[in-house]
Design a protein around this motif. Sequence first.
Motif, PDB file in Angstrom:
ATOM      1  N   MET A  99      -1.933  -2.190  -5.057  1.00  0.00           N
ATOM      2  CA  MET A  99      -3.097  -2.474  -4.204  1.00  0.00           C
ATOM      3  C   MET A  99      -3.541  -4.137  -4.503  1.00  0.00           C
ATOM      4  N   THR A 100      -3.734  -4.740  -3.428  1.00  0.00           N
ATOM      5  CA  THR A 100      -4.100  -6.105  -3.765  1.00  0.00           C
ATOM      6  C   THR A 100      -5.622  -6.416  -4.255  1.00  0.00           C
ATOM      7  N   ASN A 101      -5.833  -7.434  -4.735  1.00  0.00           N
ATOM      8  CA  ASN A 101      -6.874  -7.640  -5.451  1.00  0.00           C
ATOM      9  C   ASN A 101      -7.693  -8.896  -4.659  1.00  0.00           C
ATOM     10  N   ASN A 102      -7.097  -9.362  -3.623  1.00  0.00           N
ATOM     11  CA  ASN A 102      -7.293 -10.401  -2.934  1.00  0.00           C
ATOM     12  C   ASN A 102      -8.309 -10.180  -1.689  1.00  0.00           C
ATOM     13  N   LEU A 103      -9.573 -10.403  -2.110  1.00  0.00           N
ATOM     14  CA  LEU A 103     -10.936  -9.996  -1.216  1.00  0.00           C
ATOM     15  C   LEU A 103     -10.688 -10.746   0.165  1.00  0.00           C
ATOM     16  N   GLU A 104     -10.119 -11.923   0.092  1.00  0.00           N
ATOM     17  CA  GLU A 104      -9.680 -12.593   1.300  1.00  0.00           C
ATOM     18  C   GLU A 104      -9.228 -11.954   2.464  1.00  0.00           C
ATOM     19  N   TYR A 105      -8.182 -11.010   2.041  1.00  0.00           N
ATOM     20  CA  TYR A 105      -7.405 -10.118   3.038  1.00  0.00           C
ATOM     21  C   TYR A 105      -8.400  -9.197   3.758  1.00  0.00           C
ATOM     22  N   TYR A 106      -9.246  -8.566   2.860  1.00  0.00           N
ATOM     23  CA  TYR A 106     -10.172  -7.762   3.383  1.00  0.00           C
ATOM     24  C   TYR A 106     -11.269  -8.228   4.359  1.00  0.00           C
ATOM     25  N   LYS A 107     -11.833  -9.521   3.982  1.00  0.00           N
ATOM     26  CA  LYS A 107     -12.303 -10.461   4.876  1.00  0.00           C
ATOM     27  C   LYS A 107     -11.611 -10.520   6.424  1.00  0.00           C
ATOM     28  N   VAL A 108     -10.591 -10.992   6.161  1.00  0.00           N
ATOM     29  CA  VAL A 108      -9.989 -11.040   7.609  1.00  0.00           C
ATOM     30  C   VAL A 108      -9.647 -10.058   8.263  1.00  0.00           C
ATOM     31  N   PHE A 109      -9.360  -8.859   7.541  1.00  0.00           N
ATOM     32  CA  PHE A 109      -9.322  -7.580   8.094  1.00  0.00           C
ATOM     33  C   PHE A 109     -10.613  -7.021   8.913  1.00  0.00           C
ATOM     34  N   ARG A 143      -6.072  -3.154  18.074  1.00  0.00           N
ATOM     35  CA  ARG A 143      -6.806  -1.975  17.918  1.00  0.00           C
ATOM     36  C   ARG A 143      -6.398  -1.161  16.710  1.00  0.00           C
ATOM     37  N   LEU A 144      -7.629  -0.749  15.807  1.00  0.00           N
ATOM     38  CA  LEU A 144      -7.378  -0.141  14.738  1.00  0.00           C
ATOM     39  C   LEU A 144      -6.594   1.101  14.919  1.00  0.00           C
ATOM     40  N   THR A 145      -5.983   1.453  13.734  1.00  0.00           N
ATOM     41  CA  THR A 145      -5.050   2.764  13.863  1.00  0.00           C
ATOM     42  C   THR A 145      -6.211   3.675  12.958  1.00  0.00           C
ATOM     43  N   THR A 146      -5.683   4.823  12.781  1.00  0.00           N
ATOM     44  CA  THR A 146      -6.498   5.755  12.174  1.00  0.00           C
ATOM     45  C   THR A 146      -6.720   5.405  10.750  1.00  0.00           C
ATOM     46  N   GLU A 147      -5.712   4.777   9.951  1.00  0.00           N
ATOM     47  CA  GLU A 147      -5.884   4.416   8.714  1.00  0.00           C
ATOM     48  C   GLU A 147      -6.824   3.106   8.619  1.00  0.00           C
ATOM     49  N   GLY A 148      -6.437   2.442   9.622  1.00  0.00           N
ATOM     50  CA  GLY A 148      -7.330   1.048   9.917  1.00  0.00           C
ATOM     51  C   GLY A 148      -8.823   1.482   9.977  1.00  0.00           C
ATOM     52  N   SER A 149      -9.231   2.426  10.973  1.00  0.00           N
ATOM     53  CA  SER A 149     -10.607   2.703  11.237  1.00  0.00           C
ATOM     54  C   SER A 149     -11.219   3.335   9.924  1.00  0.00           C
ATOM     55  N   LEU A 150     -10.412   3.968   8.919  1.00  0.00           N
ATOM     56  CA  LEU A 150     -10.890   4.585   7.875  1.00  0.00           C
ATOM     57  C   LEU A 150     -11.367   3.312   7.014  1.00  0.00           C
ATOM     58  N   LEU A 151     -10.526   2.376   6.671  1.00  0.00           N
ATOM     59  CA  LEU A 151     -10.671   1.405   6.006  1.00  0.00           C
ATOM     60  C   LEU A 151     -11.881   0.531   6.456  1.00  0.00           C
ATOM     61  N   GLU A 209      -1.334  -4.687   4.904  1.00  0.00           N
ATOM     62  CA  GLU A 209      -0.643  -3.543   5.287  1.00  0.00           C
ATOM     63  C   GLU A 209       0.343  -3.386   4.054  1.00  0.00           C
ATOM     64  N   LYS A 210       1.194  -4.432   3.778  1.00  0.00           N
ATOM     65  CA  LYS A 210       2.121  -4.144   2.967  1.00  0.00           C
ATOM     66  C   LYS A 210       1.561  -3.770   1.532  1.00  0.00           C
ATOM     67  N   ALA A 211       0.563  -4.384   1.270  1.00  0.00           N
ATOM     68  CA  ALA A 211      -0.326  -3.545  -0.096  1.00  0.00           C
ATOM     69  C   ALA A 211      -0.433  -2.166  -0.036  1.00  0.00           C
ATOM     70  N   LEU A 212      -1.285  -2.009   1.137  1.00  0.00           N
ATOM     71  CA  LEU A 212      -1.568  -0.603   0.982  1.00  0.00           C
ATOM     72  C   LEU A 212      -0.565   0.425   1.831  1.00  0.00           C
ATOM     73  N   ARG A 213       0.568  -0.072   2.139  1.00  0.00           N
ATOM     74  CA  ARG A 213       1.520   0.993   2.728  1.00  0.00           C
ATOM     75  C   ARG A 213       1.244   1.610   3.964  1.00  0.00           C
ATOM     76  N   CYS A 214       0.562   0.896   4.890  1.00  0.00           N
ATOM     77  CA  CYS A 214       0.155   1.539   6.148  1.00  0.00           C
ATOM     78  C   CYS A 214      -0.029   0.477   7.202  1.00  0.00           C
ATOM     79  N   THR A 215       0.011   0.792   8.260  1.00  0.00           N
ATOM     80  CA  THR A 215      -0.365  -0.016   9.616  1.00  0.00           C
ATOM     81  C   THR A 215      -1.667   0.344   9.895  1.00  0.00           C
ATOM     82  N   LEU A 216      -2.408  -0.996  10.129  1.00  0.00           N
ATOM     83  CA  LEU A 216      -3.774  -1.028   9.995  1.00  0.00           C
ATOM     84  C   LEU A 216      -4.257  -1.287  11.637  1.00  0.00           C
ATOM     85  N   PHE A 217      -3.382  -2.164  12.185  1.00  0.00           N
ATOM     86  CA  PHE A 217      -3.818  -2.467  13.817  1.00  0.00           C
ATOM     87  C   PHE A 217      -2.358  -1.867  14.588  1.00  0.00           C
TER      88      PHE A 217
END
Length: 74
Positions: A1-11, A58-66, A42-50
């Motif tokens: 998993m990534t530690n880059n908080l900027e990715y989460y901000k963008v997400f 649109r958010l996927t199921t995994e994206g909505s949870l995150l 998405e690569k770090a979490l190994r799932c599709t978020l959008f």
Amino acid sequence: MTNNLEYYKVFYYVGKLSSITLASKELSISQPAVSQSIHQLEKALRCTLFRRTAKGVRLTTEGSLLYRYIERGY
């Protein structure tokens, strides 16, 4: 998993605005940088978020949870 908080901000902003374009404007960064951040997360979490749609993204199921977890932080 990534530690880059900027990715989460963008997400968070892409999810909130349902648009890579609007998120890039809000964050004052380029659209390719937003897309790349989402791709890296998405690569770090190994799932599709959008899923891309004609009107943006649109958010996927995994994206909505995150998104719910990240939204609490904001």
